[in-house]
Design a protein around this motif. Structure first.
Motif, PDB file in Angstrom:
ATOM      1  N   VAL A   1      -3.164   5.679   1.970  1.00 43.09           N
ATOM      2  CA  VAL A   1      -4.202   4.695   1.653  1.00 43.09           C
ATOM      3  C   VAL A   1      -5.061   4.510   2.899  1.00 43.09           C
ATOM      4  O   VAL A   1      -4.554   4.444   4.018  1.00 43.09           O
TER       5      VAL A   1
ATOM      6  N   PHE B   1       0.850  -1.197   0.000  1.00 43.00           N
ATOM      7  CA  PHE B   1       0.000   0.000   0.000  1.00 43.00           C
ATOM      8  C   PHE B   1       0.884   1.244   0.000  1.00 43.00           C
ATOM      9  O   PHE B   1       1.811   1.350   0.793  1.00 43.00           O
ATOM     10  N   ASP B   2       0.565   2.153  -0.848  1.00 44.35           N
ATOM     11  CA  ASP B   2       1.303   3.408  -1.025  1.00 44.35           C
ATOM     12  C   ASP B   2       0.932   4.385   0.107  1.00 44.35           C
ATOM     13  O   ASP B   2       0.301   4.007   1.090  1.00 44.35           O
ATOM     14  N   ASN B   3       1.287   5.633  -0.028  1.00 48.52           N
ATOM     15  CA  ASN B   3       0.979   6.643   1.000  1.00 48.52           C
ATOM     16  C   ASN B   3      -0.515   6.990   1.036  1.00 48.52           C
ATOM     17  O   ASN B   3      -1.198   6.969   0.014  1.00 48.52           O
TER      18      ASN B   3
ATOM     19  N   ILE C   1      -2.361  -1.235  -3.750  1.00 46.20           N
ATOM     20  CA  ILE C   1      -3.211  -0.030  -3.761  1.00 46.20           C
ATOM     21  C   ILE C   1      -2.309   1.202  -3.759  1.00 46.20           C
ATOM     22  O   ILE C   1      -1.504   1.387  -2.839  1.00 46.20           O
ATOM     23  N   ALA C   2      -2.452   2.037  -4.784  1.00 46.62           N
ATOM     24  CA  ALA C   2      -1.585   3.211  -4.917  1.00 46.62           C
ATOM     25  C   ALA C   2      -2.124   4.403  -4.116  1.00 46.62           C
ATOM     26  O   ALA C   2      -3.191   4.344  -3.521  1.00 46.62           O
ATOM     27  N   GLY C   3      -1.374   5.475  -4.122  1.00 50.69           N
ATOM     28  CA  GLY C   3      -1.544   6.594  -3.202  1.00 50.69           C
ATOM     29  C   GLY C   3      -2.921   7.239  -3.189  1.00 50.69           C
ATOM     30  O   GLY C   3      -3.531   7.463  -4.227  1.00 50.69           O
TER      31      GLY C   3
END
Lengths: 353, 353, 353
Positions: C239, C235-237, C253-255
């Protein structure tokens, strides 16, 4: 507590002139909007639109420019070259800028190899890692955590509970608020052998001078090369800047907007709130992206862009919004097209609708 | 560990009645959904839709209201006036609410001028600034940082690592989770002389009673006047409230939604997740904004609004969605319009398409 | 400082072969993109698209696979079975992975009942609550706050100033960056008696092995049952994962994307940045959601979905985008329909337009 007399206030502002102020020793004690129901306050007339409201304002003194002053013949005024810069100066009188107290908390953990500049304040429960270099007159607020090899310029403030990962470089006059994170790893994986393998993120975050970050922002280190922010940029709360972005000077990004990886922004780009800019997008100098916009492709020229994924400029977006009511009824219009076709004897192709 | 006998459980709930429970000394030890494959648990039937599932539930006891109980003739039940309030009470039996231990950590830094109320807990690595006033029975969790002049009411909890900037005022029964930031500067600049000049943000954040903030939220102080939140408001994670917003009572905002500056929300407004509300929008009492919606203009009346930038109410949005398939084929329909024009001898204007 | 000779570098990589490297003692000191204007660096050719750029690269050594090597007859190369895995290994040579120093800071507060594994590092200003169990070789970075009953596996790192609420369970090889919050309450209320009554959130957060969270993320505990994340998820930032979500293995899952409550994601689901997934949505294994997408309903099959609220798959979205220019002019097309109707003698129904 910072009450100020009108003549003292006038002395604060270069080339200002008091008009209709019989008592120069009258005091003001705060700045309020024109319509405030209060006493002893300064207010300001920032554009022609506010002249009417200014006429009935209870303000002790109105800050105006020469042009607007003409429309306010009997009001007590401070006539100034620039209303907004004057406002900033007056507010700083009432609310002085925070300055370093120059002390290092006994509850801070500062690595021996770290160099802390003159008159820099280090707050409680701060940690500062090996080889960190911090300039003069800085404030490292309570709870900040700074890893090894970070560089911070002069007159910079790191807000409470912010986190700075190793190697991040920050310029002069930096300002951040609470809980922001600088220099975490970029988000990069390669899918092999049934799992996402992490690509080491070994670039840095490099931030210029006069930059402001709000609260709960994140900016990631680059993958191989650096994530770079120019001078004079201002970022609101919850702004996310992914790895390898290159941001020019004097860029504004409002709250909850994010840049995916490797986005390039020219100088003076303005991005409204809640925008999502896809990876590798380039925006040329002066581009404006209205709030709530997703961009999937790079616009070719400087303009105002708006709208979810539509790549529309502002005039086309206005037409788009007008036509939404037609989209809502599109099935009815299609029925009418079919009725016409029937009437004029056009046979619709098989499976065409 | 908090096992409870059926008759004791019934005594917890006013005007409740055990039905089909031959063994009043039978124990339950947890609350689970109807379908759980477990023993010794309570479950609940919150609406008619769940009666069928309730019939085959392995629950030791079903919490139901009198009306639904009629459909469950042989099941062991606790018949109650209100299922959800009963559920809350039973859950509090198994999971008692956290209460202050009344101690101040020796590792907290509390300014001498700060006033901490009776039985208030101050956690580890907390800092509390000058002239802060905190009420009774509060919990200031580990790592919280509170600047000068902050006020917090009674029975409030500030979650771990939250940050509160100077002058913020918070009411009674407040609750926040981790890493939220209260009272950072609003985002306001004026572009002059080639750079963005910061407008001092000198308003406060003022929050009423019974308010909850999730984790990683931000609420900014006002520019000249205050950012205000009424009573009974509940905010999910990553909610952003910009400067000068005025929020009424009992407002709900779900995760990752944001209000730009100077938004006014009436009472009982409900905003779903991932919404972006533009600056200066006003929503009247009871307005509902569905998740994923951007609003650019103020809707005129109380209604359910939905959809990116479209300003559609819920029924029109449903029509809009149906018509998306027509938009996807709009070029084909336009071709058909042109074919008709040809057939009937209408000459398209120069450059019309 | 971690300079390495070409032959030593080749020895790092199984089944690699140096080609066109007359001086095996030549040293490289960093990894850079092909186009870098530098000396003594390794670069890599990850696909055919980069062969041309590789030909003029100043790299001391190019990492390539056998197939691409054929197109680079005279360049100094390390021919390897897999370029990306090789790149990861070489980067780890220059930037060794952080490992625990095995010490417990005297400034950490660790409950007596907590069990900390062998060689686990506990940083400054950390708090660890009662009955916490942390495995071996972990890093609990500065400022982390861990409530009671949390479990963390082996080789896991909790990033600076992260917060973990009670009962959260985290597997092996976990990694998080700064200011993320794990296990805060889910967002659940029932409106009764004029106010929002909090539904106690008594589930846990349970996270598998090999999971990464970026900075400023939030994941909430379940209401009655747990919020669950499988193995290998990244998981990116920023999330946000709401209560009761069930996430499979190897999900990305991206930002700034968020899952509302009770979302179910299969294995290998990919969600781009700035997405909003509505509550109770289910995505089957391998589903891809493009960045900037809102989903309101569950797509029926594995596919690529995109677009705000439109439920379009990728090919239809492409058609949609093409037709936006037609929507912008839809009122003109409607005018043309009406003109045709007039010409062919169709009378529009009363109030039809």
């Amino acid at each position: 507590m910072n009450n100020i007399k009108l003549n003292a206030l006038s002395e604060l502002i270069e080339n200002s002139k008091l008009v209709n102020c019989p008592d120069l020793n009258a005091e003001v004690r705060q700045v309020l909007p024109l319509g405030a129901d209060a006493k002893n306050f300064v207010s300001f007339v920032s554009s022609k639109a506010f002249v009417k409201e200014a006429k009935s304002s209870k303000a002790t003194l109105l800050v105006v420019n020469a042009e607007l002053a003409e429309g306010l013949p009997e009001k007590p005024m401070l006539v100034v070259p620039n209303v907004e810069l004057t406002l900033i100066k007056i507010l700083h009188h009432f609310f002085p800028l925070e300055v370093s107290n120059g002390t290092h908390s006994p509850n801070a953990i500062i690595a021996k190899s770290a160099k802390i500049g003159a008159n820099t304040q280090v707050g409680n429960f701060v940690t500062i890692g090996e080889n960190v270099v911090i300039g003069d007159h800085c404030i490292i607020a309570d709870g900040v955590k700074i890893e090894r090899d970070v560089k911070i310029g002069n007159h910079s403030k790191i807000g409470m509970n912010c986190v700075i990962f190793h190697g991040t470089e920050i310029g002069d006059n930096f300002l951040s608020f609470g809980n922001s994170t600088f220099g975490g790893d970029g988000f990069g994986f390669t899918f092999l052998n049934g799992k996402h393998n992490k690509l080491p993120q070994v670039g840095k975050v490099i931030i210029g001078n006069d930059v402001e970050f709000g609260s709960n922002c994140t900016i990631d280190r680059g993958a191989l090369t650096d994530t770079v922010v120019g001078n004079g940029c201002k970022f609101d709360n919850m702004v996310h800047i992914a790895h390898n972005c290159k941001i020019g000077d004097h860029v504004i990004i409002a709250g909850q907007s994010g840049l995916a990886g490797s986005v390039t922004l020219g100088n003076h780009v303005l991005i409204g709130g809640a925008c999502a800019i896809s990876d590798h997008i380039t925006l040329v100098d002066g581009t404006i992206i209205a709030g709530g916009t997703s961009l999937r492709t790079s616009p070719k020229a400087k303009d105002v862009y708006i709208g979810w994924d539509l790549g529309l400029n502002y005039p086309d977006f206005q037409k788009y919004r007008v036509n939404i009511k037609n989209v809502v009824n599109l099935n009815k219009w299609i029925k009418r097209i079919k009725d016409i076709e029937k009437k004029v004897g056009i046979e619709a192709e098989e499976g065409k609708d």
